[in-house]
Design a protein around this motif. Structure first.
Motif, PDB file in Angstrom:
ATOM      1  N   PRO A  73       0.719  -1.297   0.097  1.00  0.00           N
ATOM      2  CA  PRO A  73       0.087  -0.013   0.168  1.00  0.00           C
ATOM      3  C   PRO A  73       0.764   1.191  -0.016  1.00  0.00           C
ATOM      4  O   PRO A  73       1.927   1.260   0.523  1.00  0.00           O
ATOM      5  N   GLU A  74       0.227   2.287  -0.675  1.00  0.00           N
ATOM      6  CA  GLU A  74       0.922   3.494  -0.704  1.00  0.00           C
ATOM      7  C   GLU A  74       0.183   4.637   0.134  1.00  0.00           C
ATOM      8  O   GLU A  74      -0.812   4.531   0.446  1.00  0.00           O
ATOM      9  N   ILE A  75       0.906   5.758   0.462  1.00  0.00           N
ATOM     10  CA  ILE A  75       0.422   6.745   1.199  1.00  0.00           C
ATOM     11  C   ILE A  75       0.332   8.044   0.481  1.00  0.00           C
ATOM     12  O   ILE A  75       1.681   8.469  -0.081  1.00  0.00           O
ATOM     13  N   ILE A  76      -0.741   8.618   0.231  1.00  0.00           N
ATOM     14  CA  ILE A  76      -0.737  10.087  -0.172  1.00  0.00           C
ATOM     15  C   ILE A  76      -0.808  11.139   0.898  1.00  0.00           C
ATOM     16  O   ILE A  76      -1.373  10.889   1.766  1.00  0.00           O
ATOM     17  N   ALA A  77       0.300  11.757   0.937  1.00  0.00           N
ATOM     18  CA  ALA A  77       0.595  12.705   1.841  1.00  0.00           C
ATOM     19  C   ALA A  77       0.305  14.180   1.496  1.00  0.00           C
ATOM     20  O   ALA A  77       0.626  14.589   0.398  1.00  0.00           O
ATOM     21  N   GLY A  78      -0.077  14.901   2.487  1.00  0.00           N
ATOM     22  CA  GLY A  78      -0.518  16.060   2.337  1.00  0.00           C
ATOM     23  C   GLY A  78      -1.824  16.695   2.330  1.00  0.00           C
ATOM     24  O   GLY A  78      -2.836  15.685   1.590  1.00  0.00           O
ATOM     25  N   ARG A  79      -2.285  17.712   2.976  1.00  0.00           N
ATOM     26  CA  ARG A  79      -3.905  18.100   2.842  1.00  0.00           C
ATOM     27  C   ARG A  79      -4.397  18.349   1.780  1.00  0.00           C
ATOM     28  O   ARG A  79      -5.533  17.506   1.509  1.00  0.00           O
ATOM     29  N   ASN A  80      -3.938  18.881   0.827  1.00  0.00           N
ATOM     30  CA  ASN A  80      -4.439  19.070  -0.705  1.00  0.00           C
ATOM     31  C   ASN A  80      -4.549  17.685  -1.383  1.00  0.00           C
ATOM     32  O   ASN A  80      -5.521  17.568  -1.975  1.00  0.00           O
ATOM     33  N   PRO A  81      -3.407  17.116  -1.601  1.00  0.00           N
ATOM     34  CA  PRO A  81      -3.539  15.875  -2.202  1.00  0.00           C
ATOM     35  C   PRO A  81      -4.668  14.532  -1.511  1.00  0.00           C
ATOM     36  O   PRO A  81      -5.278  14.194  -2.462  1.00  0.00           O
TER      37      PRO A  81
END
Length: 321
Positions: A73-81
């Protein structure tokens, strides 16, 4: 005394297992015996061939570790993303929120959307979120995306034929930017393509970035992966599909693309290198997009949109959609 057979060291001592101490005891003869065939250069420590083989083994191990890592699994990081991914309906399994986060509108929006979609919301210490995101600038939010499940190329063609329309497939050759990949998938879905084909090597994969850029269309458009792109194109050509590669030095302009209504595979290369030699040689036609003087090329996603829009227009006119 000379001739005394009981002198010290001349015979075996009582109560010991050690043999005679005078003479070689047969060791010289053993030293002259062969030690077997000479080991291969790769097996001889310090030999240049051995060092080269060891370096290759280390490289293969790194590639294997990298592949295993990408399959997790991957992690999308950041509030906007994170908010953009949730709005685009990117499949997700968990939303990580840092403890004591400053909850602005984006954080509240992400939490509400995750709750509405039934995504687990987990509060974790900030250092744990740092570890999960690999030190990325996460701003207290991380969205876990499961590994992407690729379709087999044969299944992709079968689904295209089952649609009742002339198959239309987009193949990518050397497109390594996941944002370009996501944008191509979005354009392919918008203009009626039945799927996208990626090579297993030298290509971007369906990472979290590609998911987000595709605006969720990757969830409903099949994406296949070929072990060898050239062989797969040859196989599809044998199955009756026309192969058209987008190339600046083309034999055909997009205005004369009469084969748009036939079963078709459109092949797009990278912006810098274009199509590889073997892929170009296996295209039935190469197609170019006329552009104003001084403009050399378009990136893969923009070129895909232009070409697919023309194919869709011709299919609408002839009713073969």
């Amino acid at each position: 005394m000379a001739g005394n057979s009981h002198r010290r060291g001349a015979i075996r001592k009582d109560g010991t297992k050690k043999g005679q101490v005078v003479g070689s005891g047969g060791q010289r003869r053993k030293g002259l015996e062969g030690k077997g065939p000479t080991p291969r250069a790769e097996d001889r420590y310090g030999h240049p061939a051995q060092r080269k083989a060891a370096a290759a083994a280390r490289t293969d191990k790194k590639r294997a570790n990298s592949k295993n890592k990408s399959e997790g699994p991957e992690i999308i990081a950041g509030r906007n993303p994170v908010v953009e991914a949730l709005r685009a309906n990117v499949p997700a399994t968990a939303l990580y929120v840092a403890l004591n986060i400053d909850a602005d509108d984006r954080v509240k929006d992400a939490v509400h959307r995750a709750a509405d979609k039934g995504i687990s919301i987990l509060e974790v210490p900030r250092d744990e979120l740092d570890r999960k995101t690999g030190g990325a600038m996460h701003q207290g939010l991380g969205l876990q995306v499961p590994p992407f499940e690729y379709t087999h190329p044969d299944d992709l063609l079968a689904m295209a034929r089952d649609s009742g329309e002339a198959p239309l497939i987009v193949a990518l050759d050397g497109v390594t930017d996941p944002r370009n990949l996501g944008a191509v998938i979005r354009s392919a879905a918008a203009f009626g393509a039945h799927g996208v084909l990626l090579p297993a090597r030298r290509s971007a994969g369906m990472t979290a970035v590609a998911w987000r850029t595709s605006a969720g269309t990757a969830a409903r458009l099949p994406v296949a992966m070929a072990t060898n792109l050239t062989r797969q194109l040859q196989s599809w050509a044998s199955a009756g599909l026309m192969i058209a590669g987008l190339d600046a030095d083309a034999s055909l302009e997009i205005d004369n693309l009469d084969l748009a209504t036939d079963p078709l595979v459109i092949v797009l290369g990278s912006e810098g290198k274009g199509l590889s030699r073997l892929v170009r040689e296996n295209c039935d036609y190469t197609v170019s997009i006329p552009m104003a003087p001084g403009v050399e090329s378009l990136n893969a996603s923009v070129a895909a949109s232009v070409l697919l829009a023309e194919v869709a227009r011709r299919r609408r006119i002839t009713g073969r959609v």
